[in-house]
Design an enzyme around this catalytic site. Structure first.
Site, PDB file in Angstrom:
ATOM      1  N   SER A 199       5.143   2.844   7.772  1.00 13.91           N
ATOM      2  CA  SER A 199       4.838   1.674   7.247  1.00 13.91           C
ATOM      3  C   SER A 199       6.192   0.892   6.442  1.00 13.91           C
ATOM      4  O   SER A 199       6.508   1.832   5.801  1.00 13.91           O
ATOM      5  CB  SER A 199       3.712   1.789   6.169  1.00 13.91           C
ATOM      6  OG  SER A 199       3.222   0.623   5.622  1.00 13.91           O
ATOM      7  N   HIS A 208       0.913  -1.204  -0.154  1.00 13.82           N
ATOM      8  CA  HIS A 208      -0.069  -0.118   0.074  1.00 13.82           C
ATOM      9  C   HIS A 208       0.907   1.225   0.038  1.00 13.82           C
ATOM     10  O   HIS A 208       0.207   2.473  -0.162  1.00 13.82           O
ATOM     11  CB  HIS A 208      -0.866   0.085   1.155  1.00 13.82           C
ATOM     12  CG  HIS A 208      -0.249   0.054   2.433  1.00 13.82           C
ATOM     13  ND1 HIS A 208       0.269  -1.246   3.195  1.00 13.82           N
ATOM     14  CD2 HIS A 208       0.161   1.070   3.189  1.00 13.82           C
ATOM     15  CE1 HIS A 208       0.717  -0.709   4.315  1.00 13.82           C
ATOM     16  NE2 HIS A 208       0.810   0.756   4.276  1.00 13.82           N
ATOM     17  N   ASP A 214      -0.459  -8.029   1.712  1.00 14.71           N
ATOM     18  CA  ASP A 214      -0.033  -6.506   1.614  1.00 14.71           C
ATOM     19  C   ASP A 214       1.519  -6.415   1.595  1.00 14.71           C
ATOM     20  O   ASP A 214       2.017  -5.383   2.314  1.00 14.71           O
ATOM     21  CB  ASP A 214      -0.576  -5.720   2.778  1.00 14.71           C
ATOM     22  CG  ASP A 214      -0.460  -4.225   2.383  1.00 14.71           C
ATOM     23  OD1 ASP A 214      -0.338  -3.822   1.282  1.00 14.71           O
ATOM     24  OD2 ASP A 214      -0.842  -3.405   3.375  1.00 14.71           O
TER      25      ASP A 214
END
Length: 1248
Positions: free
Chosen positions: A213, A139, A161
């Site tokens: 992230s 993402h 992901d």
């Protein structure tokens, strides 16, 4: 956990700062003694200085000197102005400049293995080198800030992901190692400590933020244990969403409510070939109130961009300052829209009209029966675009007007209850009906209504057809339209309304036509000898013309209107459109449903009699828990008594919304296996009627045949003896022969005559003569009973005493039945060691198939844009890549100067109708998944009693996966049967699973399951085959008629039948997420056990039992441990002994007992034998036990048998004794008759 010193990373020693939040005891290595003495000397010098230098003020710690100097420097600006400056206020937030021990440790490692991911120069996340891979969250948008890594080809995994690529060879030395070892405790990452507990990683709230992230989490050895993807705020702490490893298998941990922590990238919009952030329009501010038409044009240009709704919110909010949100903000978008008039088939007077309350769509996807109705008026908004709950606005002759919301009504066969309103939408709960009517009363007390044909039958939630929610009951999953006005993912399309014809604008003035605009924009066209048309905002006079030759229409491009198929679209703007969110989304919730009264249950022989008391129609269903489920169901509406047969495998009964009742039969009987012959026959007849009748009939036939044979031989011998004397005149029969053959010695009188003579003259002699043969027969029978048995005992059923497997080593293999909840014992006999008993019980067995999703299907929605009316010309269709798209052009539809079509010409007018299919808004919650099921993997949860401890383990039943129980290793499986309740194709709908041969992807049929298909509920790829056919519209009416097959998904929901949860064989329990079958009682489960030598007790160390005897005072067979045995013994020394039955037909409850001195022990056992003979082993000594068991008194129980269930019952010892007596007696009679015949024949032949 203990922390390893940081010299692992720095190659030097330094004193770590203590970690205050966690009271973990750290192992502190002792320092050398000289350092300790030096420290004590320094403390002593410091103390002396404090005592001697009293005049000198006490110094503060060094870290506070800087703060003191900063305060002195700030005194000047603070004295010059009264206003406090912001930089000093922000200093405490920036106080922590020096990183802590954990931060410094991570920074050192991250310098080599962490790379920034940038998008347009901004850092959006991070990529990490782990093992031989470079990993980046999927993402996170952008490219890795490294030339070598940026050009790699990444493989994307949406499930985890994550994006991965192979690390270049020259960078492998920079990569960090990873580990799957994650003991609970504290770990490290860029912002400090991470706590791992209960399978979750958590940090103090505020320690992580968007942009983190991709950062790794390290253990104290510098190994990566997880990669951060996001977080979920849980108050004081934040739960991290991570990707981690479990024994080399990648897993993703996602807490509820987790958000991705990639840095948000501003979404861009377009205006006049210039891009700008969608949340900041370039017109400063770009306000709808100031420039409505231009604002709507800008929104239409960006309708397909991701930031459209940000632009819409910014455009409708005039103030550039941030405002507090309220419920009124949700109505703010409606100021850019307006109500409208549309065609209604029934306006309440039996004719159609253009109604202000036209029905656009009626949705009934909610399983709780709530309807969501879309109408042409708007509720909760006034004509001044303000929010007002008490008002609604409608189109009154092309002009919006207000009315009271209290006058709004909805009805089917009876009035409905309105539960929510907003904008174009109404929520209502309605009774059954075939039509639906929506109406209101305006300010002039005039009622307006619109009626549509609509079949409404509220669905049944659960298994009871109730009418109102109960106060107490059971919560079941259901779906409803949430009564929330907040913006949702659901949306409707809006567009510019067409020009509205208004003849009141035209007036005749002495041969001229005057157009009065009244402050509006008017488009006109007059055919007065020439073309005279235009767009005006002021009054205009057309010379030498008549009103009938002119056409005037109001043009309003300042507001949108719903894209309705009942209103033509604006011919000038074509396909331009906008979108707005709609309220009341469909969501999965729980509904309270009633629970039926518990039935009155009476047990009979192999049957259950249930007296049912339904308060409303209630579903009764039942199935056998054997191989053939024989599922049956019926709706019970009145008090009813049902009789259900309970098979040997058990019966599962479900009554209403109650939990299932389970019943198992017991071998109960009225007779006894240890009584007289008639009691024995009655006992076996009730247990096995067919076999008992057959056996008794055959035995009776054989016995009667033997008796008849004996009588025949006696008659033959008598005839042989009488014949010579009958042929000889005056012959006298010897006395002995006359006695044996019952004939007279002389021929003077017959036997009958002699008997009559004795009866008349000498009755005592008559009775003596009659009793002599009988007495002789009784004497012979008693004598023969003392002889050895003439025939062997006929065993009707031989029960093999198998016992447990005996091994010569510590490896043991056993097979247990695949039955959950029944304990099984196995005996391990090892030479030189005392026997060991292992007790195992299957707590659960799971069969989980490997699934591959083919597609999902749900209810479709037919999208019909407003028809395009081409005045004075012919429209053309264009190809569009839409599911089940259809487009047609119809000519000769509208007559000359018909106002509804808004045309003013005498040439041909055409209508372009188009329609296509897309997934309904309900597809996010109401859908069925079509899977292909492959080989199922089995796993078992096993309880093991080993060395006095009950231990529960879970193992894959594949014959390879090993689990450890203390110091023993268990390998379970593979199962003896590869059976699974799932077919190759299955359908999953919510919590139910169905075996179904569904059509493949791309081959759906109209009106059947799979008529609309999509890969996932969120994917955009849609295949549809709904037999959509556009039809010719009726002249004079603006509408788009069409024909279409009904939804195959909704038809399947009505006709799908019972799920596998109710119809699966062997009592399987079916569950989803993941799809699995649990506790299927089929086949056997082999188990291999490796037991170490230390677990055994040598024979010399174990107690030795002597003088053992066994007595069974009470025994009830086929009952759960209904037998009691008392074993008396003498033991050499105190200790513990394993107890085990050497016969597999008898199960003993106790596994281990403690023995001491001369005593006795009592054990409980369970068996299905009427005459149980078994051997019990205590330590290394065995004792024989015999029991005469009686049938149980209870016909039905609610638990399965704890013993081996025999297919056919055994023959009791008493029954065998009676068989011996009867067969022996009859056999003796036959033998005597045969002996007499042989003697007579021998004598007879010797004479000849």
């Amino acid at each position: 956990m203990e922390f390893i010193p940081t010299q692992t990373f720095y190659n030097r020693r330094y004193q770590p700062r203590p970690w205050t939040p966690r009271p973990t005891i750290q192992v502190i290595r002792p320092r050398p003694r000289p350092q300790r003495q030096a420290g004590q000397l320094a403390q002593l010098i410091s103390a002396v200085n404090k005592l001697t230098m009293r005049a000198v003020p006490q110094q503060k710690p060094r870290r506070n000197r800087k703060n003191k100097k900063q305060k002195q420097k700030q005194q000047a600006p603070q004295n010059n102005t009264n206003q406090k400056k912001q930089p000093p206020k922000k200093k405490p937030a920036q106080k922590k400049k020096k990183p802590g021990r954990r931060e410094r440790m991570c920074m050192k490692i991250e310098n080599d293995c962490i790379f920034e991911v940038k998008h347009e120069g901004k850092v959006t996340g991070y990529a990490c080198l782990v093992g031989d891979k470079v990993m980046k969250p999927a993402h996170v948008k952008g490219t890795i800030d490294n030339a070598d890594l940026a050009k790699l080809a990444f493989k994307r995994s949406s499930k985890y992901d994550l994006e991965c690529a192979q690390i270049p060879v020259h960078m492998k030395s920079d990569a960090s190692k990873f580990t799957h070892e994650k003991p609970e405790g504290y770990y490290n990452w860029h912002h400090g400590a991470v706590q791992y507990s209960g399978g979750r990683f958590t940090i103090p709230t505020g320690a992580g933020k968007p942009g983190d992230s991709g950062r790794p989490i390290f253990d104290n050895k510098g190994r990566v244990v997880a990669i951060v993807l996001g977080g979920a705020n849980e108050g004081a702490r934040t739960a991290l969403s991570v990707v981690t490893w479990n024994k080399d298998i990648v897993t993703k941990i996602t807490p509820e409510g987790a958000e991705e922590w990639s840095l948000a990238i501003p979404v861009m919009c377009l205006l006049a070939n210039t891009t700008f952030p969608c949340s900041q329009p370039p017109c400063i501010p770009c306000c709808y109130e100031k420039e409505p038409e231009e604002t709507l044009r800008m929104l239409e240009d960006n309708v397909m961009r991701p930031g459209y709704y940000q632009l819409l919110q910014a455009s409708l909010t005039c103030s550039p300052h941030r405002q507090r949100r309220s419920t009124k903000d949700n109505f703010n978008v409606y100021k850019a829209t307006r109500p409208y008039l549309a065609h209604c088939p029934d306006c309440g007077e039996g004719h159609s009209c253009h109604s202000p309350v036209a029905l656009e769509r009626i949705r009934n996807e909610a399983t709780d029966g709530t309807l969501k109705i879309q109408v042409s008026l708007q509720i909760g908004i006034g004509t001044d675009d303000s929010h007002d709950w008490t008002k609604l606005r409608y189109m009154d002759n092309h002009i919006p007007a207000d009315a009271g919301r209290a006058g709004l009504f909805v009805r089917t066969s009876a009035p409905c209850t309105i539960t929510g309103t907003m904008g174009h939408f109404i929520l209502a709960r309605c009774p059954k009906g075939e039509t639906l009517t929506v109406g209101f009363t305006d300010s002039r007390k005039i009622s307006h209504s619109c009626t549509h044909p609509f079949h409404h039958d509220p669905p049944v939630i659960g298994r009871e057809k109730f009418h109102s929610r109960p106060q107490h009951g059971k919560e079941l999953p259901c779906s409803t339209y949430v009564q929330s006005n907040a913006a949702t993912a659901e949306e409707i399309e809006v567009h510019m309304p067409p020009d509205t014809p208004d003849r009141t604008l035209l007036s005749q003035q002495s041969g001229n036509v005057k157009i009065t605009v009244n402050g509006r924009t008017v488009r006109y066209k007059c055919n007065c000898g020439g073309s005279n048309e235009g767009l005006i905002t002021t009054d205009k006079v057309i010379n030498n013309c008549k009103v009938d030759q002119c056409h005037a229409a109001v043009t309003n491009h300042k507001k949108w209107q719903y894209n309705s198929p009942l209103v033509p679209r604006n011919a000038e703007l074509g396909d331009r459109k906008g979108k707005i969110h709609i309220p009341f989304p469909l969501a999965n919730v729980t509904c309270m449903v009633p629970k039926a009264r518990n039935p009155t249950v009476t047990y009979g022989k192999n049957q259950v009699i249930m007296l049912l008391y339904p308060d409303h129609p209630t579903l009764l269903s039942y199935r056998s828990m054997g191989e053939e489920p024989n599922y049956q169901e019926e709706w019970v509406t009145h008090k009813k008594e049902v009789v259900l047969t309970v098979p040997t495998e058990g019966l599962e009964v479900t009554w209403g919304n109650n939990e299932p009742y389970k019943y198992w039969p017991q071998l109960s009987a009225n007779g006894t296996a240890h009584g007289h012959p008639h009691e024995i026959i009655l006992y076996y007849y009730e247990l096995y009627p067919t076999m008992t009748v057959v056996v008794v009939s055959v035995a009776s036939f054989i016995l009667l045949s033997m008796v008849g044979m004996a009588v025949g031989m006696c008659m033959c011998a008598r005839r042989r003896c009488i014949t010579p004397y009958e042929l000889t005149p005056g012959a006298t029969v010897p006395f002995l022969l006359s006695l044996i053959c019952c004939i007279r010695t002389a021929k003077a009188a017959t036997y009958q005559e002699a008997a009559v003579y004795l009866w008349n003259e000498q009755q005592p002699l008559f009775w003596l003569q009659a009793l002599i043969p009988l007495a002789a027969l009784i004497v012979l029978c008693n004598c023969l009973r003392l002889l050895p048995c003439c025939c062997k005992t006929l065993a009707f059923l031989a029960v093999m005493s198998i016992g447990a497997h005996t091994v010569s080593a510590y490896e043991h293999v056993t097979v247990i039945p695949n039955t959950v909840g029944v304990p099984y014992k196995t005996l391990v006999n090892r030479p030189g060691y005392s026997p060991m008993v292992l007790e195992m019980e299957l707590l659960s067995v799971t069969l989980e198939p490997t699934l591959s999703l083919d597609y999902i299907t749900c209810e479709y929605k037919t999208v019909i844009p407003s028809p395009y009316v081409k005045c004075c010309g012919t429209a053309e269709c264009k190809d569009k890549n839409l599911p089940d798209y259809s487009c047609k052009v119809f000519t000769g539809v509208y007559p000359f100067m018909w106002g509804g079509a808004y045309c003013f010409c005498d040439a041909e007018n055409t209508q372009l109708s188009e329609a296509h299919v897309e997934k309904s808004e309900s597809c996010k919650t109401e859908f069925a998944s079509a899977y292909r099921a492959h080989t199922a993997s089995a796993s078992a949860k096993l309880r093991v009693l080993y060395q006095g401890n009950n231990i529960t383990v879970t193992a894959y039943a594949n014959g390879d996966h090993a689990v450890t129980v203390k110091d023993a290793k268990f390998i379970v499986g593979p199962m003896s049967s590869a059976w699974t309740p799932f077919d190759n194709k299955i359908v999953v709908y919510k919590g139910d699973v169905y075996n179904m041969d569904y059509p493949p992807f791309g081959a759906g049929r109209p009106g059947q399951f799979g008529d609309i298909q999509s890969r996932t509920p969120e994917s955009k790829d849609v295949y549809a085959n709904t037999q959509l056919v556009l039809q010719r519209p009726a002249a004079g009416t603006v509408h788009v008629p069409y024909s279409q097959a009904p939804s195959g998904f909704k038809y399947w929901l009505k006709e799908r039948g019972a799920s596998l949860q109710h119809t699966a064989p062997f009592g399987c329990q079916i569950a989803t997420n993941p799809v699995r079958a649990m506790n299927c009682a089929v086949g056997n489960m082999p188990i291999s056990i490796d037991i170490p030598d230390a677990a055994f007790t040598r024979v010399v160390d174990a107690p030795s039992l002597t003088d053992m005897s066994c007595e069974v005072p009470a025994c009830t067979h086929s009952s759960d441990f209904g037998g009691v045995a008392i074993i008396k013994y003498a033991v050499s020394k105190k200790g513990k002994c394993a107890v085990h039955s050497m016969t597999n037909a008898v199960t003993i409850r106790e596994a281990e007992i403690e023995v001491e001195g001369n005593s006795q022990l009592q054990i409980s056992f369970s068996t299905a034998l009427a005459s149980a003979e078994f051997r019990v082993q205590v330590c290394s000594t065995q004792v024989h036990c015999a029991a005469e068991c009686h049938p149980p008194k209870d016909h039905i129980v609610n638990y399965p048998a704890s013993h081996t269930t025999l297919g056919v019952q055994d023959i009791s010892a008493t029954a065998m004794s009676w068989v011996q007596k009867i067969t022996g007696g009859v056999g003796l009679v036959v033998a005597v008759a045969a002996l007499i015949l042989i003697v007579v024949l021998c004598v007879s032949f010797s004479r000849h």
